[in-house]
Design a protein around this motif. Sequence first.
Motif, PDB file in Angstrom:
ATOM      1  N   ARG A   1     -12.649  12.834  -8.926  1.00 45.78           N
ATOM      2  CA  ARG A   1     -12.678  11.980  -7.724  1.00 45.78           C
ATOM      3  C   ARG A   1     -13.122  12.775  -6.499  1.00 45.78           C
ATOM      4  O   ARG A   1     -13.937  12.311  -5.710  1.00 45.78           O
ATOM      5  CB  ARG A   1     -11.309  11.362  -7.459  1.00 45.78           C
ATOM      6  CG  ARG A   1     -10.845  10.391  -8.500  1.00 45.78           C
ATOM      7  CD  ARG A   1     -11.527   9.025  -8.355  1.00 45.78           C
ATOM      8  NE  ARG A   1     -11.048   8.119  -9.363  1.00 45.78           N
ATOM      9  CZ  ARG A   1     -10.042   7.270  -9.215  1.00 45.78           C
ATOM     10  NH1 ARG A   1      -9.420   7.176  -8.064  1.00 45.78           N
ATOM     11  NH2 ARG A   1      -9.676   6.508 -10.211  1.00 45.78           N
TER      12      ARG A   1
ATOM     13  N   ARG B   1       0.825  -1.218   0.000  1.00 42.49           N
ATOM     14  CA  ARG B   1       0.000   0.000   0.000  1.00 42.49           C
ATOM     15  C   ARG B   1       0.854   1.261   0.000  1.00 42.49           C
ATOM     16  O   ARG B   1       0.395   2.312  -0.409  1.00 42.49           O
ATOM     17  CB  ARG B   1      -0.981   0.003   1.177  1.00 42.49           C
ATOM     18  CG  ARG B   1      -0.392   0.383   2.517  1.00 42.49           C
ATOM     19  CD  ARG B   1      -1.466   0.500   3.615  1.00 42.49           C
ATOM     20  NE  ARG B   1      -0.948   1.048   4.827  1.00 42.49           N
ATOM     21  CZ  ARG B   1      -0.723   2.337   5.063  1.00 42.49           C
ATOM     22  NH1 ARG B   1      -1.005   3.225   4.158  1.00 42.49           N
ATOM     23  NH2 ARG B   1      -0.229   2.751   6.217  1.00 42.49           N
TER      24      ARG B   1
ATOM     25  N   ASP C   1      -4.174   4.207 -15.467  1.00 41.15           N
ATOM     26  CA  ASP C   1      -4.311   2.764 -15.303  1.00 41.15           C
ATOM     27  C   ASP C   1      -5.555   2.413 -14.486  1.00 41.15           C
ATOM     28  O   ASP C   1      -5.937   3.149 -13.569  1.00 41.15           O
ATOM     29  CB  ASP C   1      -3.083   2.180 -14.601  1.00 41.15           C
ATOM     30  CG  ASP C   1      -1.851   2.187 -15.487  1.00 41.15           C
ATOM     31  OD1 ASP C   1      -1.980   2.496 -16.686  1.00 41.15           O
ATOM     32  OD2 ASP C   1      -0.760   1.887 -14.974  1.00 41.15           O
ATOM     33  N   PRO C   2      -6.187   1.271 -14.811  1.00 38.05           N
ATOM     34  CA  PRO C   2      -7.326   0.825 -14.008  1.00 38.05           C
ATOM     35  C   PRO C   2      -6.899   0.611 -12.553  1.00 38.05           C
ATOM     36  O   PRO C   2      -5.776   0.188 -12.281  1.00 38.05           O
ATOM     37  CB  PRO C   2      -7.725  -0.518 -14.648  1.00 38.05           C
ATOM     38  CG  PRO C   2      -7.082  -0.527 -15.994  1.00 38.05           C
ATOM     39  CD  PRO C   2      -5.867   0.365 -15.907  1.00 38.05           C
ATOM     40  N   GLY C   3      -7.783   0.913 -11.641  1.00 37.89           N
ATOM     41  CA  GLY C   3      -7.503   0.713 -10.224  1.00 37.89           C
ATOM     42  C   GLY C   3      -6.745   1.855  -9.571  1.00 37.89           C
ATOM     43  O   GLY C   3      -6.401   1.772  -8.396  1.00 37.89           O
ATOM     44  N   THR C   4      -6.471   2.909 -10.328  1.00 38.31           N
ATOM     45  CA  THR C   4      -5.765   4.058  -9.766  1.00 38.31           C
ATOM     46  C   THR C   4      -6.638   4.694  -8.683  1.00 38.31           C
ATOM     47  O   THR C   4      -7.812   4.962  -8.900  1.00 38.31           O
ATOM     48  CB  THR C   4      -5.460   5.086 -10.870  1.00 38.31           C
ATOM     49  OG1 THR C   4      -4.649   4.455 -11.859  1.00 38.31           O
ATOM     50  CG2 THR C   4      -4.732   6.293 -10.325  1.00 38.31           C
ATOM     51  N   THR C   5      -6.047   4.928  -7.532  1.00 32.54           N
ATOM     52  CA  THR C   5      -6.783   5.509  -6.406  1.00 32.54           C
ATOM     53  C   THR C   5      -6.577   7.018  -6.349  1.00 32.54           C
ATOM     54  O   THR C   5      -5.678   7.566  -7.008  1.00 32.54           O
ATOM     55  CB  THR C   5      -6.300   4.905  -5.072  1.00 32.54           C
ATOM     56  OG1 THR C   5      -4.947   5.329  -4.849  1.00 32.54           O
ATOM     57  CG2 THR C   5      -6.386   3.380  -5.074  1.00 32.54           C
TER      58      THR C   5
ATOM     59  N   THR D   1       3.054   3.734  -9.559  1.00 30.44           N
ATOM     60  CA  THR D   1       1.844   4.390 -10.074  1.00 30.44           C
ATOM     61  C   THR D   1       1.967   5.895 -10.289  1.00 30.44           C
ATOM     62  O   THR D   1       1.092   6.480 -10.911  1.00 30.44           O
ATOM     63  CB  THR D   1       0.653   4.154  -9.131  1.00 30.44           C
ATOM     64  OG1 THR D   1       0.914   4.776  -7.856  1.00 30.44           O
ATOM     65  CG2 THR D   1       0.362   2.676  -8.938  1.00 30.44           C
TER      66      THR D   1
ATOM     67  N   ARG E   1       3.503   0.969  -3.721  1.00 37.02           N
ATOM     68  CA  ARG E   1       2.858   1.097  -5.031  1.00 37.02           C
ATOM     69  C   ARG E   1       3.094   2.438  -5.700  1.00 37.02           C
ATOM     70  O   ARG E   1       3.066   2.551  -6.922  1.00 37.02           O
ATOM     71  CB  ARG E   1       1.364   0.834  -4.916  1.00 37.02           C
ATOM     72  CG  ARG E   1       0.592   1.979  -4.281  1.00 37.02           C
ATOM     73  CD  ARG E   1      -0.921   1.705  -4.337  1.00 37.02           C
ATOM     74  NE  ARG E   1      -1.678   2.892  -4.055  1.00 37.02           N
ATOM     75  CZ  ARG E   1      -2.242   3.155  -2.889  1.00 37.02           C
ATOM     76  NH1 ARG E   1      -2.114   2.301  -1.893  1.00 37.02           N
ATOM     77  NH2 ARG E   1      -2.936   4.258  -2.722  1.00 37.02           N
TER      78      ARG E   1
ATOM     79  N   ASP F   1      -3.061   7.668  -5.357  1.00 36.75           N
ATOM     80  CA  ASP F   1      -2.129   7.575  -6.480  1.00 36.75           C
ATOM     81  C   ASP F   1      -2.126   8.875  -7.280  1.00 36.75           C
ATOM     82  O   ASP F   1      -1.076   9.386  -7.664  1.00 36.75           O
ATOM     83  CB  ASP F   1      -2.505   6.420  -7.416  1.00 36.75           C
ATOM     84  CG  ASP F   1      -2.392   5.051  -6.780  1.00 36.75           C
ATOM     85  OD1 ASP F   1      -1.414   4.802  -6.051  1.00 36.75           O
ATOM     86  OD2 ASP F   1      -3.285   4.221  -7.020  1.00 36.75           O
TER      87      ASP F   1
END
Length: 181
Positions: free
Chosen positions: A141, A96, A109-113, A103, A99, A116
């Motif tokens: 977001r 966690r 990219d998919p799953g980017t928070t 990133t 990453r 990130d």
Amino acid sequence: MTDGIAPLPAAAAALLAEVGAPPRLVAHLGLVHEVAAAVLDGCAGYGVPVDREAVLFGAATHDIGKVVHREELSVPGSLHERAGYGLLLARGVPERLARFARTHGSWTDPGTTLEDLLVGLADKAWKDSRVRDLEDRVVARLAQAAGREPWEVFLGLDDLLAGIGADAPRRLAVQVAHPVA
């Protein structure tokens, strides 16, 4: 503040020392960390939960892979991203936190928070580089999570980044004052 740079989190500073990070890289990471803190403070008013510790650690270590790909200290490249991620994991850094090395330059990219995106934003904003796609993603977001209109969030983020950008010449001068090797 030492040499115009706020101190890094102790764990990040220890890792950078352990891997022999050159002075310019440590300076860069300190300056991006400083900007990440300002971004987090500026976004706090939206009431969106953000893992502050993760963002600050990510900002403080996102380019650690440049100790492996030292050529990327002077020329653009992305080989350091995967290398930094592996380096951090090999040293016991939880995924966690590790990453962000992987990133920080790949916000599509998919799953980017949101975390990130904020590290990527700090990595651009420290030198007053504005990347519309990245900023639009942060706005979307924050607006969605806060139940606010995107234009309202955009105005706040734009003001925040303009203020951060005004100090970019100082940050650039501080970084360049540190040797690459």
